[in-house]
Motif scaffolding. Structure first.
Motif, PDB file in Angstrom:
ATOM      1  N   LYS A 144      15.479   3.750  -5.470  1.00  0.00           N
ATOM      2  CA  LYS A 144      14.044   3.875  -4.901  1.00  0.00           C
ATOM      3  C   LYS A 144      13.564   5.371  -5.532  1.00  0.00           C
ATOM      4  O   LYS A 144      12.694   5.559  -5.977  1.00  0.00           O
ATOM      5  N   ALA A 145      14.447   6.255  -5.620  1.00  0.00           N
ATOM      6  CA  ALA A 145      14.165   7.815  -6.234  1.00  0.00           C
ATOM      7  C   ALA A 145      13.713   7.477  -7.730  1.00  0.00           C
ATOM      8  O   ALA A 145      12.624   8.233  -8.325  1.00  0.00           O
TER       9      ALA A 145
ATOM     10  N   TRP B 222       8.153   4.892   0.453  1.00  0.00           N
ATOM     11  CA  TRP B 222       9.342   5.545  -0.260  1.00  0.00           C
ATOM     12  C   TRP B 222       8.872   6.921  -1.002  1.00  0.00           C
ATOM     13  O   TRP B 222       9.564   8.023  -0.708  1.00  0.00           O
ATOM     14  N   GLN B 223       7.710   7.229  -1.461  1.00  0.00           N
ATOM     15  CA  GLN B 223       7.065   8.099  -1.975  1.00  0.00           C
ATOM     16  C   GLN B 223       7.131   9.355  -0.872  1.00  0.00           C
ATOM     17  O   GLN B 223       7.468  10.397  -0.984  1.00  0.00           O
ATOM     18  N   ARG B 224       6.622   9.070   0.341  1.00  0.00           N
ATOM     19  CA  ARG B 224       6.494  10.150   1.288  1.00  0.00           C
ATOM     20  C   ARG B 224       7.875  10.456   1.911  1.00  0.00           C
ATOM     21  O   ARG B 224       8.024  11.722   1.991  1.00  0.00           O
ATOM     22  N   ALA B 225       8.860   9.712   2.073  1.00  0.00           N
ATOM     23  CA  ALA B 225      10.199   9.971   2.530  1.00  0.00           C
ATOM     24  C   ALA B 225      10.691  10.863   1.317  1.00  0.00           C
ATOM     25  O   ALA B 225      11.261  11.867   1.794  1.00  0.00           O
TER      26      ALA B 225
ATOM     27  N   GLY C 253      13.637  14.383   0.294  1.00  0.00           N
ATOM     28  CA  GLY C 253      14.574  14.189  -0.920  1.00  0.00           C
ATOM     29  C   GLY C 253      15.223  12.913  -1.015  1.00  0.00           C
ATOM     30  O   GLY C 253      14.585  11.981  -0.309  1.00  0.00           O
ATOM     31  N   LEU C 254      16.236  12.975  -1.689  1.00  0.00           N
ATOM     32  CA  LEU C 254      17.006  11.542  -1.916  1.00  0.00           C
ATOM     33  C   LEU C 254      17.434  11.092  -0.366  1.00  0.00           C
ATOM     34  O   LEU C 254      17.608   9.847  -0.310  1.00  0.00           O
ATOM     35  N   ARG C 255      18.095  11.901   0.220  1.00  0.00           N
ATOM     36  CA  ARG C 255      18.439  11.500   1.617  1.00  0.00           C
ATOM     37  C   ARG C 255      17.380  10.892   2.487  1.00  0.00           C
ATOM     38  O   ARG C 255      17.596   9.849   3.109  1.00  0.00           O
ATOM     39  N   GLY C 256      16.197  11.019   2.291  1.00  0.00           N
ATOM     40  CA  GLY C 256      14.888  10.570   2.979  1.00  0.00           C
ATOM     41  C   GLY C 256      14.811   8.969   2.664  1.00  0.00           C
ATOM     42  O   GLY C 256      14.442   8.155   3.288  1.00  0.00           O
TER      43      GLY C 256
END
Length: 82
Positions: A24-25, A55-58, A63-66
């Motif tokens: 996703k990242a 995904w972008q907001r998280a 960061g990656l954990r989101g």
């Protein structure tokens, strides 16, 4: 990050079915770097624009954990508390 800093070959394959946080990242980073557009990412990976934007907001907020599926509910609950 610029277009030259994110090689297109580092994107997940279009056939990706299992979306781990790193994949996703990679998609979010490619869009932010201008390697692909949001529309192209959604079409390539069969995502809705809303899903990509989530995904972008998280990613931007946590960061990656989101982007980890196991953390999504945690971050939603934290946001609702405030």
């Amino acid at each position: 990050m610029t277009r030259n800093e994110f090689p297109r070959h580092e994107l997940p394959p279009p056939t990706t079915k299992r979306w781990v946080a790193r994949r996703k990242a990679a998609v979010v980073a490619a869009v932010l770097a201008g390697v692909i557009t949001v529309e192209e990412a959604c079409r390539r990976y069969q995502l809705s624009e809303e899903e990509f934007l989530a995904w972008q907001r998280a990613f931007e907020a946590h960061g990656l954990r989101g982007l980890s599926a196991t953390r999504i509910q945690f971050y939603r609950n934290v946001k609702q508390r405030y």
